[in-house]
Design an enzyme around this catalytic site. Structure first.
Site, PDB file in Angstrom:
ATOM      1  N   LYS A  93      81.478 -91.711 -26.838  1.00 33.59           N
ATOM      2  CA  LYS A  93      80.758 -90.465 -26.580  1.00 33.59           C
ATOM      3  C   LYS A  93      81.509 -89.666 -25.517  1.00 33.59           C
ATOM      4  O   LYS A  93      81.740 -90.146 -24.401  1.00 33.59           O
ATOM      5  CB  LYS A  93      79.377 -90.827 -26.035  1.00 33.59           C
ATOM      6  CG  LYS A  93      78.233 -90.200 -26.776  1.00 33.59           C
ATOM      7  CD  LYS A  93      76.951 -90.743 -26.229  1.00 33.59           C
ATOM      8  CE  LYS A  93      75.799 -89.880 -26.584  1.00 33.59           C
ATOM      9  NZ  LYS A  93      74.587 -90.311 -25.895  1.00 33.59           N
TER      10      LYS A  93
HETATM   11  C1  E4P Z   1      71.859 -88.454 -26.867  1.00 29.57           C
HETATM   12  O1  E4P Z   1      72.674 -89.155 -27.380  1.00 29.57           O
HETATM   13  C2  E4P Z   1      71.248 -88.643 -25.539  1.00 29.57           C
HETATM   14  O2  E4P Z   1      71.341 -89.992 -25.180  1.00 29.57           O
HETATM   15  C3  E4P Z   1      69.779 -88.315 -25.495  1.00 29.57           C
HETATM   16  O3  E4P Z   1      69.234 -88.012 -26.743  1.00 29.57           O
HETATM   17  C4  E4P Z   1      69.286 -87.561 -24.318  1.00 29.57           C
HETATM   18  O4  E4P Z   1      67.892 -87.423 -24.396  1.00 29.57           O
HETATM   19  P1  E4P Z   1      66.972 -86.984 -23.170  1.00 29.57           P
HETATM   20  O5  E4P Z   1      67.063 -85.520 -23.040  1.00 29.57           O
HETATM   21  O6  E4P Z   1      65.585 -87.396 -23.565  1.00 29.57           O
HETATM   22  O7  E4P Z   1      67.488 -87.704 -21.971  1.00 29.57           O
END
Ligand code: E4P
Length: 275
Positions: A93
């Site tokens: 990522k």
């Molecule tokens: C995506 O890969 C992120 O890990 C995630 O969806 C972030 O979500 P949040 O806004 O609930 O922290």
């Protein structure tokens, strides 16, 4: 639409895996922190291997780099890929723009890192996407997945307009009006609108990268991600648990169980061992 769990907690991943329809896992530094809390000094490599072991080898698991400059992002991406590829299907990522403030001199380092890592055959999930333009550049650089953050986009639109909200509150995909005007972030009227626009651009431009609706806060938003054509939705365990719930489903079950006539039950039991 594929269903990913947005969690680094082994218990949650194992529980979600029992559903039989889990297609992947996404983690980020905050989710790793949440999972590590209360576990004392943790052997992180072993812990991440246990995430891979909780699911099948083909299941994509996204692991995020934490650096914010090109050389370090590339190095960390290679480390993550090398360490864990024997344990499963690693996606690295990469934040689309690693600047810690609005502007900095390294804004393009994420895209450059994606280009380099993907040219080495490393699969990339480009994260922290809040505009279709970011998604387009990430895909051009070779990202396999782009992750628009639907929930946080809704938060942002509400924050800019000083609207109070709780994290799980539903935000209409068609946007919200204040003083007669639809609220927007540079033309994007909601997190789901962001997902839908990226999807539309990718279709028109023949881009193959998958669009992953991230930061999903409730089951209605999950449904709207599917309606917007998201290829994947990554969903926290607390929201996954709600996906099968409906009062009338439970009420219907209670009535059916009450109405079973013995002849029907014994027909079903005929031939069972010991019957
Ligand atoms: C995506 O890969 C992120 O890990 C995630 O969806 C972030 O979500 P949040 O806004 O609930 O922290």
């Amino acid at each position: 639409m594929k269903l990913f769990i947005d969690s680094a907690k082994i218990e949650e991943i194992k529980e979600a895996e029992k559903l039989g329809v889990l297609d992947g896992i996404t983690t980020n530094p905050s989710l790793i922190k949440k999972a590590a809390v209360g576990k004392g000094k943790i052997d992180m490599e072993k812990y991440i291997i246990s995430i891979f072991n909780a699911v099948g080898k083909k299941i994509p698991v996204s692991l995020e780099v934490v650096a914010s400059d090109f050389n370090e992002m590339v190095r960390e991406g290679k480390v993550l890929h090398k360490k864990f590829r024997k344990h499963g299907n690693v996606y690295v990522k990469i934040p689309v723009n690693p600047c810690l403030e609005d502007k900095c001199s390294t804004a393009s380092d994420g895209i450059r890192a994606i280009k380099l890592l993907s040219s080495k055959g490393i699969k990339i999930n480009c994260t922290l996407i809040f505009t279709p333009e970011q998604a387009l550049l990430a895909a051009k650089a070779g990202a396999n997945i782009v992750s628009p953050f639907a929930g946080r986009e809704d938060d942002y639109i509400r924050e800019m307009s000083r609207i109070k909200f709780e994290k799980e509150d539903y935000y209409p995909s068609r946007g919200k009006k204040k003083l007669g005007k639809i609220l927007s972030d540079d033309g994007i009227v909601s997190g789901i609108d962001l997902v839908a626009e990226i999807k539309m651009i990718f279709r028109k431009q023949g881009i193959k990268a998958e669009v992953l609706a991230a930061s999903i806060r409730n089951k209605r938003q999950f449904r709207e991600a599917a309606l917007a054509g998201a290829d994947i939705a990554t969903v926290p365990f607390s929201v996954i648990k709600t996906l099968l719930e409906h009062n009338k489903t439970s009420e219907g079950m209670r009535k059916f169980v009450k109405d079973i006539v013995p002849e029907y039950k014994s027909m079903l039991n005929k031939g069972r061992k010991g019957k």
